[in-house]
Design an enzyme around this catalytic site. Structure first.
Site, PDB file in Angstrom:
ATOM      1  N   THR A 150       0.856  -1.193   0.000  1.00 37.49           N
ATOM      2  CA  THR A 150       0.000   0.000   0.000  1.00 37.49           C
ATOM      3  C   THR A 150       0.892   1.242   0.000  1.00 37.49           C
ATOM      4  O   THR A 150       1.982   1.207   0.568  1.00 37.49           O
ATOM      5  CB  THR A 150      -0.848  -0.021   1.295  1.00 37.49           C
ATOM      6  OG1 THR A 150      -1.746  -1.117   1.232  1.00 37.49           O
ATOM      7  CG2 THR A 150      -1.635   1.261   1.492  1.00 37.49           C
ATOM      8  N   ARG A 178     -13.981  -7.412  -0.957  1.00 37.99           N
ATOM      9  CA  ARG A 178     -13.351  -7.126   0.344  1.00 37.99           C
ATOM     10  C   ARG A 178     -12.763  -5.714   0.332  1.00 37.99           C
ATOM     11  O   ARG A 178     -12.099  -5.308  -0.616  1.00 37.99           O
ATOM     12  CB  ARG A 178     -12.245  -8.151   0.627  1.00 37.99           C
ATOM     13  CG  ARG A 178     -11.471  -7.916   1.933  1.00 37.99           C
ATOM     14  CD  ARG A 178     -10.213  -7.106   1.697  1.00 37.99           C
ATOM     15  NE  ARG A 178      -9.361  -7.010   2.883  1.00 37.99           N
ATOM     16  CZ  ARG A 178      -8.319  -6.183   2.989  1.00 37.99           C
ATOM     17  NH1 ARG A 178      -8.014  -5.385   1.982  1.00 37.99           N
ATOM     18  NH2 ARG A 178      -7.610  -6.145   4.083  1.00 37.99           N
ATOM     19  N   VAL A 179     -13.017  -4.961   1.378  1.00 42.57           N
ATOM     20  CA  VAL A 179     -12.452  -3.615   1.515  1.00 42.57           C
ATOM     21  C   VAL A 179     -11.642  -3.582   2.802  1.00 42.57           C
ATOM     22  O   VAL A 179     -12.110  -4.044   3.853  1.00 42.57           O
ATOM     23  CB  VAL A 179     -13.569  -2.542   1.543  1.00 42.57           C
ATOM     24  CG1 VAL A 179     -12.988  -1.167   1.840  1.00 42.57           C
ATOM     25  CG2 VAL A 179     -14.324  -2.534   0.222  1.00 42.57           C
ATOM     26  N   GLY A 180     -10.436  -3.043   2.728  1.00 43.45           N
ATOM     27  CA  GLY A 180      -9.570  -2.989   3.898  1.00 43.45           C
ATOM     28  C   GLY A 180      -9.640  -1.658   4.620  1.00 43.45           C
ATOM     29  O   GLY A 180     -10.640  -0.933   4.540  1.00 43.45           O
ATOM     30  N   ASP A 181      -8.566  -1.340   5.310  1.00 40.40           N
ATOM     31  CA  ASP A 181      -8.525  -0.120   6.115  1.00 40.40           C
ATOM     32  C   ASP A 181      -8.374   1.151   5.279  1.00 40.40           C
ATOM     33  O   ASP A 181      -8.808   2.233   5.687  1.00 40.40           O
ATOM     34  CB  ASP A 181      -7.340  -0.173   7.088  1.00 40.40           C
ATOM     35  CG  ASP A 181      -6.016  -0.293   6.322  1.00 40.40           C
ATOM     36  OD1 ASP A 181      -5.846  -1.314   5.613  1.00 40.40           O
ATOM     37  OD2 ASP A 181      -5.174   0.619   6.415  1.00 40.40           O
ATOM     38  N   THR A 201      -0.478   1.385   6.854  1.00 45.45           N
ATOM     39  CA  THR A 201      -0.243   0.336   5.879  1.00 45.45           C
ATOM     40  C   THR A 201      -0.163  -0.990   6.625  1.00 45.45           C
ATOM     41  O   THR A 201       0.214  -1.017   7.793  1.00 45.45           O
ATOM     42  CB  THR A 201       1.050   0.597   5.074  1.00 45.45           C
ATOM     43  OG1 THR A 201       1.396  -0.592   4.367  1.00 45.45           O
ATOM     44  CG2 THR A 201       2.221   0.997   5.964  1.00 45.45           C
ATOM     45  N   GLY A 202      -0.506  -2.066   5.939  1.00 49.61           N
ATOM     46  CA  GLY A 202      -0.461  -3.373   6.589  1.00 49.61           C
ATOM     47  C   GLY A 202      -1.764  -4.110   6.398  1.00 49.61           C
ATOM     48  O   GLY A 202      -2.582  -3.742   5.549  1.00 49.61           O
ATOM     49  N   LEU A 203      -1.961  -5.128   7.191  1.00 54.74           N
ATOM     50  CA  LEU A 203      -3.165  -5.948   7.055  1.00 54.74           C
ATOM     51  C   LEU A 203      -4.367  -5.172   7.590  1.00 54.74           C
ATOM     52  O   LEU A 203      -4.443  -4.850   8.779  1.00 54.74           O
ATOM     53  CB  LEU A 203      -2.953  -7.253   7.816  1.00 54.74           C
ATOM     54  CG  LEU A 203      -3.837  -8.417   7.402  1.00 54.74           C
ATOM     55  CD1 LEU A 203      -3.815  -8.647   5.896  1.00 54.74           C
ATOM     56  CD2 LEU A 203      -3.383  -9.672   8.122  1.00 54.74           C
ATOM     57  N   GLY A 204      -5.314  -4.881   6.674  1.00 55.34           N
ATOM     58  CA  GLY A 204      -6.368  -3.934   6.985  1.00 55.34           C
ATOM     59  C   GLY A 204      -7.286  -4.339   8.119  1.00 55.34           C
ATOM     60  O   GLY A 204      -7.791  -3.484   8.854  1.00 55.34           O
TER      61      GLY A 204
HETATM   62  N1  GLY Z   1      -3.812  -1.978   4.086  1.00 54.85           N
HETATM   63  C1  GLY Z   1      -4.377  -2.421   2.881  1.00 54.85           C
HETATM   64  C2  GLY Z   1      -5.443  -3.401   3.040  1.00 54.85           C
HETATM   65  O1  GLY Z   1      -5.459  -4.181   3.973  1.00 54.85           O
HETATM   66  O2  GLY Z   1      -6.305  -3.427   2.191  1.00 54.85           O
END
Ligand code: GLY
Length: 281
Positions: A150, A178-181, A201-204
């Site tokens: 990201t 799927r929508v993240g952060d 940034t990272g796992l949303g």
């Molecule tokens: N940070 C990006 C996502 O998880 O979509």
């Protein structure tokens, strides 16, 4: 008046990536935005421009070269926000070359904050933003981005305004829709002229639960940016078992960076030099 522009190229694994090329592009993104700030342009324009530079490079997981979902499609999310709480965001778009500029149009040309999927693309066309065939956003094999890359930027302009921009292809192999952060205010990005701006940034999924960027900016009430970034990241890691990183800027231009992933490329202005590094933990 202090000017500042910080970009990141995503908190991720990146063990196999060309770190020199990543740092060079991050440096270029800062230089582009900074040139605008030095001409008296707004933090909002600077973060949009810096983010477009990274969206256009398939080294990063945003715009052209975004990672693919489980159906082999690009589905991108983006957010832009200024320190007066003006917000525009898009999610699950597949036919727009620069989602960050579509997010900007949402902010400026609608009464809404977030448009998704087909509705967002129809709005793009109405605004004169060309729709591109989705396959033209897929990088050729070997040139695609790595997981977690990201991109985003935070800036401070000569009038003391802050802004944040963030853009992503999300996580590889995600479910369609799927929508993240990244497009969610307070998760992917937050800006408040009274305090500063942050970009995650990272796992949303973990970042959403932690409200990472709202938390980090709020921590500026009592801490300097580096301490605030570390404290917010510690909460992400310990309370929400999350993985990621953030850049954080206060209203005086001081910078904080924290991540718990192996790598995180960042670039910013230090004195009169642009510094670019792939930080490692
Ligand atoms: N940070 C990006 C996502 O998880 O979509």
């Amino acid at each position: 008046m202090t000017l500042q522009l910080v970009v990141h190229g995503g908190a991720g694994l990146m063990a196999t990536r060309n770190h020199e090329a990543v740092m060079a592009r991050c440096r270029e993104a800062v230089a582009a935005g900074l040139a605008r700030l030095r001409e008296g342009d707004s933090a909002l324009n600077a973060v949009e421009l810096a983010t477009r530079v990274l969206e256009d490079d398939p080294l990063f997981n945003a715009g052209y070269g975004s990672t693919l979902n489980r159906d082999g499609q690009v589905q991108m999310d983006a957010l832009i926000m200024d320190g007066n709480f003006r917000i525009g965001a898009v999610a699950a778009v597949s036919r727009v070359k620069n989602p960050i500029s579509l997010a900007r149009r949402v902010m400026e040309a609608t009464p809404h904050h977030l448009l998704v999927a087909e509705g967002a693309e129809r709005f793009a066309a109405e605004q004169g933003i060309p729709l591109v065939p989705p396959e033209t956003l897929i990088a050729p094999p070997g040139a695609e981005s790595a997981d977690g890359d990201t991109v985003g930027a935070v800036a401070l302009d000569a009038l003391g305004n802050v802004a944040v921009a963030v853009s992503t292809g999300g996580v590889r192999g995600k479910l369609a829709g799927r929508v993240g952060d990244s497009p969610l205010p307070g998760a992917g990005g937050w800006a408040d002229n009274a305090l500063g701006a942050a970009c995650a940034t990272g796992l949303g999924e973990g970042i959403i639960r932690a409200l990472l960027t709202f938390r980090a900016v709020t921590l500026l009430e009592e801490r300097a940016p580096q301490a605030a970034a570390q404290a917010a990241l510690a909460i992400l890691e310990q309370k929400f078992k999350g993985e990621g990183g953030l850049i954080l800027l206060d209203r005086r231009g001081a910078v904080g960076v924290a991540h718990n992933t192996p790598f995180m490329p960042v670039a910013w202005l230090q004195g009169d030099q642009i510094v670019a590094q792939v930080r490692q933990s």
